[in-house]
Design a protein around this motif. Structure first.
Motif, short mmCIF file in Angstrom:
data_model
loop_
_atom_site.label_atom_id
_atom_site.label_comp_id
_atom_site.label_asym_id
_atom_site.label_seq_id
_atom_site.Cartn_x
_atom_site.Cartn_y
_atom_site.Cartn_z
N GLY A 50 0.92 -1.16 -0.07
CA GLY A 50 0.12 0.01 0.08
C GLY A 50 0.75 1.24 0.12
N LYS A 51 0.43 2.26 -0.27
CA LYS A 51 0.85 3.63 -0.29
C LYS A 51 1.14 3.98 1.22
N ALA A 125 -3.51 -6.16 0.45
CA ALA A 125 -3.24 -4.90 -0.37
C ALA A 125 -4.36 -3.77 0.58
N GLN A 134 -4.72 5.07 -6.99
CA GLN A 134 -4.28 3.64 -6.61
C GLN A 134 -3.18 2.91 -7.46
N VAL A 137 -0.43 0.77 -6.59
CA VAL A 137 -1.00 -0.40 -6.00
C VAL A 137 -1.55 -1.41 -7.11
#
Length: 409
Positions: A50-51, A125, A134, A137
């Motif tokens: 994930g960010k 995720a 996103q 991702v």
């Protein structure tokens, strides 16, 4: 050591006392055995993608009950772009692999895939629902699922409250598993949830994919409960990674005491290590006792008690001859069965693993009661101690059965 060498209760007691308090084993042999045990019973890896600020650390904190500071201090680098967090640190039950900076730095997942490929794991995720960008991702997930279409995927959508209308709190009961999503969910939030889910439906792979929406906040944020959606998250994890992980991390639902929770996590970790050793031929008799001795010593430190010959003598005396002899016979019987051709490599190995782990689990749980009573200056009820051991022996066997079944599946 032969069964015929043990003539009476005194022999049983002395062998057990020596094995638990003074396990005589070559240190290099024990370390080698532990390495082989970990290979046979690998720690499940929850790989978090994930960010930055997506909520990965909040998920770890909620699943383990570990404070944010402890998590921050516990991460260790494992690849060029990632780090892992073992919980508990000394004898881990679960390992979280955290990839950092998706969308902010160039990221090649190949190092992390190589790190994870030999271990049981679940790909998780994490996406903040209010973050519409996103792409980074999605790209990484696409690459991973192309290479490993058999890996299950859990998508955790976080930060629900950021799209709540002013003055709105959590919706009860938790409604995010319904299909279609109900209109009780605010419109902007519902649209954002569906947009992310629709985009992920195009991913390759045939393994199951699950979505879960959570809002994991701090008490001072003012949202009740702060772990909104946690039970749904656990259900999703257990459906994709059926290893009884929630039970191993949390213990009984009524256990809230910090000491009890910490002790339970240590017991589960040592029980898994003993199970791995119990599957090995010959060496487990002494090696498993060494692991159990380390567990009892750690629990004594946790509860501020001394673990010496006097304390052990009292503990074994209260446990009684029946339990002590049963314990030792389990050790000896495992060692005998596992050297029989075919049976030793199949039935004997499985029996050794489950028996070693269950006995370690039961000893630890009985020791908690023993140490708590001593800490509070109260008498230890022998019947209660034996009942706890018997009950937890059965519970420990069920936990190990779940773990072994998950490995074979």
């Amino acid at each position: 050591m032969k069964l015929s060498d043990l003539k009476n209760w005194t022999d049983y007691w002395e062998q057990l006392r020596t094995a638990l308090l003074e396990p005589s084993v070559d240190k290099s042999l024990l370390e080698a055995s532990l390495r082989e045990a970990r290979a046979k019973m690998p720690v499940p890896v929850l790989w978090l993608l994930g960010k930055t600020q997506a909520g990965k650390t909040s998920i770890i904190r909620a699943l383990t009950g570990s404070a944010t500071a402890e998590i921050g201090n516990g991460f260790q680098p494992c690849t060029r772009n990632s780090r892992f967090y073992d919980f508990p640190a000394d004898i881990p039950i679960v390992r979280f692999l955290d990839t950092r900076g998706l969308g902010e730095v160039s990221y090649d997942p190949s190092d992390d895939m190589q790190y994870c490929e030999s271990q049981s794991h679940l790909l998780v995720a994490v996406m903040k629902v209010a973050d519409v960008n996103q792409t980074a991702v999605f790209d990484v997930l696409h690459t991973i699922r192309l290479r490993h279409p058999e890996w299950p995927l859990l998508i955790v959508q976080t930060g629900l409250h950021e799209l709540y209308p002013n003055g709105c709190g959590h919706i009860h009961p938790w409604p995010y598993a319904e299909d279609p999503l109900p209109e009780t969910i605010p419109l902007d939030l519902r649209r954002a949830l569906l947009a992310q889910r629709d985009a992920l439906k195009q991913l390759p792979g045939f393994a199951p994919m699950r979505w879960v929406a959570v809002d994991l906040t701090l008490l001072e944020d003012g949202f009740e409960p702060p772990d909104y959606g946690l039970e749904a998250l656990w259900q999703a994890i257990e459906s994709l990674l059926p290893l009884g992980l929630q039970q191993q991390l949390s213990g009984d639902k009524e256990v809230h005491d910090l000491y009890a929770r910490t002790a339970h996590q240590q017991i589960s970790g040592y029980a898994l290590a003993a199970a791995g050793l119990g599957a090995l031929p010959v060496v487990d008799l002494v090696a498993v006792s060494a692991v159990q001795a380390k567990l009892l010593h750690s629990l004594a430190i946790l509860y501020g008690q001394r673990w010496d010959k006097s304390t052990l003598t009292e503990f074994l005396g209260l446990m009684g001859a029946g339990i002590a002899s049963s314990y030792l016979l389990r050790l000896l019987s495992r060692a005998v069965v596992k050297v029989i051709p075919f049976w030793g490599q199949t039935v004997g190995a499985v029996w050794g693993a489950s028996s070693s782990g269950a006995t370690t689990y039961a000893l630890g749980k009985a020791a908690i009661y023993f140490f708590i009573r001593r800490k509070d200056g109260l008498n230890v009820d022998p019947e209660a101690l034996r009942r706890i051991y018997a009950d937890e022996l059965e519970r420990g066997a069920l936990l190990l059965k779940e773990r072994l079944r998950g490995k074979s599946g």
